[in-house]
Design an enzyme around this catalytic site. Sequence first.
Site, PDB file in Angstrom:
ATOM      1  N   GLU A 217      -2.504 -28.273  34.054  1.00 19.73           N
ATOM      2  CA  GLU A 217      -3.085 -27.072  33.454  1.00 19.73           C
ATOM      3  C   GLU A 217      -4.559 -27.314  33.142  1.00 19.73           C
ATOM      4  O   GLU A 217      -4.973 -28.454  32.913  1.00 19.73           O
ATOM      5  CB  GLU A 217      -2.291 -26.729  32.181  1.00 19.73           C
ATOM      6  CG  GLU A 217      -2.826 -25.616  31.319  1.00 19.73           C
ATOM      7  CD  GLU A 217      -2.870 -24.237  31.981  1.00 19.73           C
ATOM      8  OE1 GLU A 217      -3.379 -24.144  33.105  1.00 19.73           O
ATOM      9  OE2 GLU A 217      -2.442 -23.266  31.328  1.00 19.73           O
ATOM     10  N   ASP A 218      -5.336 -26.254  33.119  1.00 21.87           N
ATOM     11  CA  ASP A 218      -6.752 -26.408  32.774  1.00 21.87           C
ATOM     12  C   ASP A 218      -6.936 -26.626  31.268  1.00 21.87           C
ATOM     13  O   ASP A 218      -7.540 -27.607  30.853  1.00 21.87           O
ATOM     14  CB  ASP A 218      -7.596 -25.230  33.298  1.00 21.87           C
ATOM     15  CG  ASP A 218      -7.114 -23.860  32.817  1.00 21.87           C
ATOM     16  OD1 ASP A 218      -6.051 -23.769  32.169  1.00 21.87           O
ATOM     17  OD2 ASP A 218      -7.802 -22.860  33.098  1.00 21.87           O
TER      18      ASP A 218
ATOM     19  N   PHE B  72     -15.405 -21.352  23.715  1.00 30.17           N
ATOM     20  CA  PHE B  72     -14.972 -20.778  24.994  1.00 30.17           C
ATOM     21  C   PHE B  72     -15.725 -21.500  26.098  1.00 30.17           C
ATOM     22  O   PHE B  72     -16.955 -21.514  26.119  1.00 30.17           O
ATOM     23  CB  PHE B  72     -15.200 -19.270  25.051  1.00 30.17           C
ATOM     24  CG  PHE B  72     -14.402 -18.640  26.150  1.00 30.17           C
ATOM     25  CD1 PHE B  72     -13.058 -18.344  25.960  1.00 30.17           C
ATOM     26  CD2 PHE B  72     -14.973 -18.392  27.388  1.00 30.17           C
ATOM     27  CE1 PHE B  72     -12.298 -17.798  26.991  1.00 30.17           C
ATOM     28  CE2 PHE B  72     -14.212 -17.850  28.428  1.00 30.17           C
ATOM     29  CZ  PHE B  72     -12.883 -17.554  28.218  1.00 30.17           C
ATOM     30  N   VAL B  73     -14.982 -22.117  27.015  1.00 24.06           N
ATOM     31  CA  VAL B  73     -15.605 -22.945  28.046  1.00 24.06           C
ATOM     32  C   VAL B  73     -15.363 -22.390  29.440  1.00 24.06           C
ATOM     33  O   VAL B  73     -14.410 -21.641  29.668  1.00 24.06           O
ATOM     34  CB  VAL B  73     -15.114 -24.411  27.964  1.00 24.06           C
ATOM     35  CG1 VAL B  73     -15.539 -25.050  26.652  1.00 24.06           C
ATOM     36  CG2 VAL B  73     -13.604 -24.505  28.150  1.00 24.06           C
TER      37      VAL B  73
ATOM     38  N   ARG C 209      -5.101 -19.657  37.872  1.00 28.42           N
ATOM     39  CA  ARG C 209      -5.978 -20.191  38.870  1.00 28.42           C
ATOM     40  C   ARG C 209      -6.790 -21.360  38.333  1.00 28.42           C
ATOM     41  O   ARG C 209      -7.375 -22.119  39.076  1.00 28.42           O
ATOM     42  CB  ARG C 209      -6.941 -19.073  39.336  1.00 28.42           C
ATOM     43  CG  ARG C 209      -6.250 -18.073  40.268  1.00 28.42           C
ATOM     44  CD  ARG C 209      -7.106 -16.858  40.528  1.00 28.42           C
ATOM     45  NE  ARG C 209      -6.734 -15.795  39.591  1.00 28.42           N
ATOM     46  CZ  ARG C 209      -7.371 -14.635  39.538  1.00 28.42           C
ATOM     47  NH1 ARG C 209      -8.446 -14.421  40.269  1.00 28.42           N
ATOM     48  NH2 ARG C 209      -6.942 -13.690  38.731  1.00 28.42           N
ATOM     49  N   GLY C 210      -6.845 -21.483  37.023  1.00 30.31           N
ATOM     50  CA  GLY C 210      -7.776 -22.397  36.365  1.00 30.31           C
ATOM     51  C   GLY C 210      -7.663 -23.862  36.717  1.00 30.31           C
ATOM     52  O   GLY C 210      -8.618 -24.618  36.557  1.00 30.31           O
TER      53      GLY C 210
ATOM     54  N   ASP D  38      -4.512 -23.914  24.858  1.00 28.98           N
ATOM     55  CA  ASP D  38      -5.247 -23.242  23.789  1.00 28.98           C
ATOM     56  C   ASP D  38      -4.238 -22.901  22.677  1.00 28.98           C
ATOM     57  O   ASP D  38      -3.887 -23.771  21.894  1.00 28.98           O
ATOM     58  CB  ASP D  38      -5.929 -22.018  24.420  1.00 28.98           C
ATOM     59  CG  ASP D  38      -6.869 -21.289  23.483  1.00 28.98           C
ATOM     60  OD1 ASP D  38      -7.552 -21.936  22.695  1.00 28.98           O
ATOM     61  OD2 ASP D  38      -6.929 -20.047  23.558  1.00 28.98           O
TER      62      ASP D  38
ATOM     63  N   LYS E 105      -7.352 -27.677  23.058  1.00 27.44           N
ATOM     64  CA  LYS E 105      -8.013 -27.147  21.857  1.00 27.44           C
ATOM     65  C   LYS E 105      -6.974 -27.123  20.739  1.00 27.44           C
ATOM     66  O   LYS E 105      -6.408 -26.063  20.436  1.00 27.44           O
ATOM     67  CB  LYS E 105      -8.488 -25.709  22.099  1.00 27.44           C
ATOM     68  CG  LYS E 105      -9.597 -25.526  23.095  1.00 27.44           C
ATOM     69  CD  LYS E 105     -10.065 -24.063  23.000  1.00 27.44           C
ATOM     70  CE  LYS E 105     -10.715 -23.570  24.235  1.00 27.44           C
ATOM     71  NZ  LYS E 105     -10.961 -22.107  24.209  1.00 27.44           N
TER      72      LYS E 105
ATOM     73  N   ARG F 284     -16.143 -20.408  37.875  1.00 20.83           N
ATOM     74  CA  ARG F 284     -15.143 -21.431  38.230  1.00 20.83           C
ATOM     75  C   ARG F 284     -15.763 -22.528  39.089  1.00 20.83           C
ATOM     76  O   ARG F 284     -15.259 -23.643  39.155  1.00 20.83           O
ATOM     77  CB  ARG F 284     -13.987 -20.802  39.034  1.00 20.83           C
ATOM     78  CG  ARG F 284     -13.140 -19.819  38.247  1.00 20.83           C
ATOM     79  CD  ARG F 284     -11.914 -19.442  39.089  1.00 20.83           C
ATOM     80  NE  ARG F 284     -11.205 -18.286  38.578  1.00 20.83           N
ATOM     81  CZ  ARG F 284     -10.262 -18.325  37.641  1.00 20.83           C
ATOM     82  NH1 ARG F 284      -9.919 -19.478  37.083  1.00 20.83           N
ATOM     83  NH2 ARG F 284      -9.655 -17.229  37.259  1.00 20.83           N
TER      84      ARG F 284
ATOM     85  N   ASP G  84     -12.720 -20.063  34.186  1.00 21.15           N
ATOM     86  CA  ASP G  84     -13.551 -18.858  34.319  1.00 21.15           C
ATOM     87  C   ASP G  84     -13.835 -18.153  33.001  1.00 21.15           C
ATOM     88  O   ASP G  84     -13.116 -18.309  32.009  1.00 21.15           O
ATOM     89  CB  ASP G  84     -12.840 -17.844  35.212  1.00 21.15           C
ATOM     90  CG  ASP G  84     -11.670 -17.171  34.491  1.00 21.15           C
ATOM     91  OD1 ASP G  84     -10.757 -17.901  34.051  1.00 21.15           O
ATOM     92  OD2 ASP G  84     -11.695 -15.936  34.330  1.00 21.15           O
TER      93      ASP G  84
END
Length: 179
Positions: free
Chosen positions: A101-102, A154-155, A45-46, A105, A133, A167, A161
């Site tokens: 994509e958000d 962590f963002v 969902r990001g 990682d 990242k 969000r 979220d």
Amino acid sequence: MDHSNYVIDEMISAKTIAARVESLATEISTYFKGTDKLIVVGLLRGSFVFIADLVRELDLPVEVDFLEASSYGNSTESSREVRILKDLRGEIEGRDILVVEDIIDTGHTMTHVLHLLQSRNPARLKVCALLDKPSRREADVTADWIGFEIPDEFVVGYGIDYAQRNRNLPYIGKVRFTS
Ligand code: IMP
Ligand code: MG
């Protein structure tokens, strides 16, 4: 659910994000100039806020589709196991695909998604990630366009979220645990 043991410190302002989205869209529009077969694929969902802003800045005819891969659950730990929870609605064979994509990682999610999409024989398969990242990378994957490279924090916000919250923040902030 107890959400009281952290605060959010702004890391990237809404204004900075908007300016970056505009320049990413210019680069992407130049790259895909002349295409009439582009599908922008958002990873749920990001990416929902990012993709909404990005497609409105693209100077191209586009279709939009969504894919949902399993992610962390309610934790900050990455899982290596990636499952497809919601597949695309449309066929992508012979189409130009831009995956949005958000965050990349560890890279496991993107590796899995690209492998799946490549197996369906798109014409071009490119990736735009809002955040990267690189220090966390375990799988060998890079995005073609990256909004911002960030450290191992962590963002949340701008679609991203923590335990499904935050969000809706218009900026990107880092989560700081207070207890
Ligand atoms: P990867 O498979 O480890 O690359 O994980 C990518 C996914 O993990 C992203 O699409 C996010 O959904 C989630 N993720 C990674 N870092 C963060 C973060 O800092 N905040 C929230 N979600 C994150
Ligand atoms: Mg995600």
